[in-house]
Design an enzyme around this catalytic site. Structure first.
Site, mmCIF file in Angstrom:
data_model
loop_
_atom_site.group_PDB
_atom_site.id
_atom_site.type_symbol
_atom_site.label_atom_id
_atom_site.label_comp_id
_atom_site.label_asym_id
_atom_site.label_seq_id
_atom_site.Cartn_x
_atom_site.Cartn_y
_atom_site.Cartn_z
ATOM 1 N N LYS A 97 16.746 3.552 2.608
ATOM 2 C CA LYS A 97 17.532 3.400 3.852
ATOM 3 C C LYS A 97 18.706 2.492 3.541
ATOM 4 O O LYS A 97 18.699 1.298 3.871
ATOM 5 C CB LYS A 97 16.678 2.738 4.937
ATOM 6 C CG LYS A 97 15.783 3.643 5.698
ATOM 7 C CD LYS A 97 15.193 2.864 6.870
ATOM 8 C CE LYS A 97 14.179 3.683 7.618
ATOM 9 N NZ LYS A 97 13.528 2.920 8.692
ATOM 10 N N GLU A 102 8.038 2.098 -5.501
ATOM 11 C CA GLU A 102 8.027 1.689 -4.098
ATOM 12 C C GLU A 102 8.213 2.908 -3.199
ATOM 13 O O GLU A 102 8.900 3.862 -3.583
ATOM 14 C CB GLU A 102 9.172 0.676 -3.896
ATOM 15 C CG GLU A 102 9.332 0.132 -2.515
ATOM 16 C CD GLU A 102 8.145 -0.672 -2.033
ATOM 17 O OE1 GLU A 102 7.088 -0.053 -1.806
ATOM 18 O OE2 GLU A 102 8.274 -1.889 -1.858
ATOM 19 N N ASP A 103 7.612 2.866 -2.023
ATOM 20 C CA ASP A 103 7.803 4.000 -1.103
ATOM 21 C C ASP A 103 9.170 3.975 -0.439
ATOM 22 O O ASP A 103 9.842 5.003 -0.360
ATOM 23 C CB ASP A 103 6.680 4.070 -0.045
ATOM 24 C CG ASP A 103 6.536 2.784 0.753
ATOM 25 O OD1 ASP A 103 7.079 1.742 0.343
ATOM 26 O OD2 ASP A 103 5.872 2.822 1.809
ATOM 27 N N ARG A 111 -0.638 7.190 7.148
ATOM 28 C CA ARG A 111 -0.365 7.227 5.704
ATOM 29 C C ARG A 111 -0.814 8.542 5.075
ATOM 30 O O ARG A 111 -0.295 8.964 4.057
ATOM 31 C CB ARG A 111 -1.094 6.074 4.991
ATOM 32 C CG ARG A 111 -0.587 4.687 5.320
ATOM 33 C CD ARG A 111 -1.154 3.679 4.318
ATOM 34 N NE ARG A 111 -1.075 2.306 4.804
ATOM 35 C CZ ARG A 111 -0.037 1.493 4.642
ATOM 36 N NH1 ARG A 111 1.024 1.914 4.008
ATOM 37 N NH2 ARG A 111 -0.064 0.253 5.097
ATOM 38 N N LYS A 165 0.813 -1.194 0.000
ATOM 39 C CA LYS A 165 0.000 0.000 0.000
ATOM 40 C C LYS A 165 0.863 1.268 0.000
ATOM 41 O O LYS A 165 0.418 2.328 -0.428
ATOM 42 C CB LYS A 165 -0.896 0.042 1.269
ATOM 43 C CG LYS A 165 -1.846 -1.106 1.410
ATOM 44 C CD LYS A 165 -2.483 -1.020 2.819
ATOM 45 C CE LYS A 165 -3.269 -2.287 3.086
ATOM 46 N NZ LYS A 165 -3.607 -2.398 4.521
ATOM 47 N N GLY A 166 2.065 1.170 0.550
ATOM 48 C CA GLY A 166 2.850 2.360 0.890
ATOM 49 C C GLY A 166 3.106 3.335 -0.244
ATOM 50 O O GLY A 166 3.243 4.529 -0.022
ATOM 51 N N ASP A 193 3.315 3.962 6.691
ATOM 52 C CA ASP A 193 2.518 3.749 7.892
ATOM 53 C C ASP A 193 3.316 3.235 9.071
ATOM 54 O O ASP A 193 4.423 2.729 8.924
ATOM 55 C CB ASP A 193 1.418 2.722 7.611
ATOM 56 C CG ASP A 193 1.980 1.293 7.518
ATOM 57 O OD1 ASP A 193 2.974 1.097 6.790
ATOM 58 O OD2 ASP A 193 1.459 0.401 8.196
ATOM 59 N N PHE A 246 12.461 5.643 11.984
ATOM 60 C CA PHE A 246 11.142 5.103 11.624
ATOM 61 C C PHE A 246 10.289 6.253 11.094
ATOM 62 O O PHE A 246 9.931 7.164 11.834
ATOM 63 C CB PHE A 246 10.467 4.453 12.831
ATOM 64 C CG PHE A 246 9.373 3.516 12.417
ATOM 65 C CD1 PHE A 246 8.174 3.997 11.918
ATOM 66 C CD2 PHE A 246 9.562 2.147 12.481
ATOM 67 C CE1 PHE A 246 7.176 3.139 11.497
ATOM 68 C CE2 PHE A 246 8.568 1.273 12.067
ATOM 69 C CZ PHE A 246 7.372 1.768 11.574
ATOM 70 N N ASP A 290 14.269 -0.885 2.298
ATOM 71 C CA ASP A 290 14.861 -1.062 3.626
ATOM 72 C C ASP A 290 15.902 -2.181 3.508
ATOM 73 O O ASP A 290 17.028 -1.946 3.048
ATOM 74 C CB ASP A 290 13.715 -1.382 4.594
ATOM 75 C CG ASP A 290 14.137 -1.384 6.043
ATOM 76 O OD1 ASP A 290 15.332 -1.434 6.325
ATOM 77 O OD2 ASP A 290 13.267 -1.349 6.930
HETATM 78 C C1 PRP Z 1 7.199 -1.821 3.411
HETATM 79 C C2 PRP Z 1 7.550 -0.911 2.261
HETATM 80 C C3 PRP Z 1 8.290 -1.822 1.332
HETATM 81 C C4 PRP Z 1 8.986 -2.768 2.264
HETATM 82 C C5 PRP Z 1 10.426 -2.366 2.410
HETATM 83 O O1 PRP Z 1 6.048 -2.501 3.055
HETATM 84 O O2 PRP Z 1 6.396 -0.376 1.645
HETATM 85 O O3 PRP Z 1 7.417 -2.537 0.490
HETATM 86 O O4 PRP Z 1 8.308 -2.690 3.521
HETATM 87 O O5 PRP Z 1 11.119 -3.251 3.239
HETATM 88 P P1 PRP Z 1 12.265 -4.222 2.745
HETATM 89 O O6 PRP Z 1 13.181 -3.466 1.823
HETATM 90 O O7 PRP Z 1 12.927 -4.599 4.057
HETATM 91 O O8 PRP Z 1 11.629 -5.406 2.097
HETATM 92 P P2 PRP Z 1 5.005 -3.135 4.074
HETATM 93 O O9 PRP Z 1 5.168 -4.619 4.032
HETATM 94 O O10 PRP Z 1 5.114 -2.436 5.392
HETATM 95 O O11 PRP Z 1 3.617 -2.890 3.414
HETATM 96 P P3 PRP Z 1 2.830 -1.532 3.042
HETATM 97 O O12 PRP Z 1 3.525 -0.947 1.838
HETATM 98 O O13 PRP Z 1 1.467 -2.046 2.730
HETATM 99 O O14 PRP Z 1 2.851 -0.599 4.235
#
Ligand code: PRP
Length: 180
Positions: free
Chosen positions: A129, A97-98, A163, A41-42, A157, A150, A101
């Site tokens: 990051k 992608e938002d 969000r 969703k992000g 979120d 964070f 990480d």
């Molecule tokens: C978050 C973000 C990325 C992912 C990044 O998604 O939107 O998709 O984590 O992390 P990574 O590089 O360690 O894989 P989340 O699963 O929180 O879902 P969301 O986008 O629905 O909030």
């Protein structure tokens, strides 16, 4: 404001960076068949702003992947919750992608799309990051490298909250530490 320690990025700063990345994409994909894939969703707000700054024709689709639960760190477990409907074969895919990480989500999704015989797959993220990376993934377009705080807002979120904030805020650790 007690929930946040600081404003990391204002909406105006975000808008400038998003327009800059859109400009590069407009240059790089002239005459190409492009599918923009918004990772839910992000990325929904970032992607909505990005595509409105694109002047090249694009198809837009959505995929939902999840790697975090309500915790503040990655579980290392990426699930595809909703797939795209577009046939991406022989097309140029841009994954939007938002935040990157550990890189696990984007590496998993890039591999997933590469199996569908696309012309190319590239990655466009709002936030990166870099110090948290555990797997190698090339990020072709990035608006902001950020430190390991964070952050919430502009689509991001904590436990599905925040969000809708216009700016990107640093969440006070007491918010997620309280939850345990
Ligand atoms: C978050 C973000 C990325 C992912 C990044 O998604 O939107 O998709 O984590 O992390 P990574 O590089 O360690 O894989 P989340 O699963 O929180 O879902 P969301 O986008 O629905 O909030």
């Amino acid at each position: 404001m007690a929930e946040f320690t600081d404003v990391l990025l204002t909406h105006d700063e975000i808008k400038n960076a998003v327009d800059g990345v859109a400009y590069r994409i407009n240059q790089d994909y002239v005459g190409k068949d492009v599918v923009v894939v918004c990772i839910l969703k992000g990325a929904f707000i970032f992607c909505a702003d990005l595509v409105r700054s694109l002047t090249i024709p694009v198809t837009i689709d959505f995929i939902a992947a999840s790697s975090y639960g309500a915790e503040s760190t990655s579980s290392g477990n990426v699930k595809i919750l909703k797939d795209v409907e577009t046939d991406v074969a022989h097309k140029h895919v841009i994954l939007v992608e938002d935040i990157v990480d550990t890189g696990l989500t984007l590496k998993t999704l890039k591999d997933f799309f590469m199996q569908r015989n696309p012309e190319s797959v590239s990655i466009c993220c709002l936030l990166d990051k870099r110090e948290r990376r555990t797997v190698d993934v090339d990020v072709e377009y990035c608006c902001f490298p950020i430190p390991d705080d964070f952050v919430v807002g502009y689509g991001l979120d904590y436990d599905n909250r925040y969000r809708n904030l216009k700016d990107i805020m640093i969440l006070d650790p007491s918010v997620y530490e309280k939850k345990g």
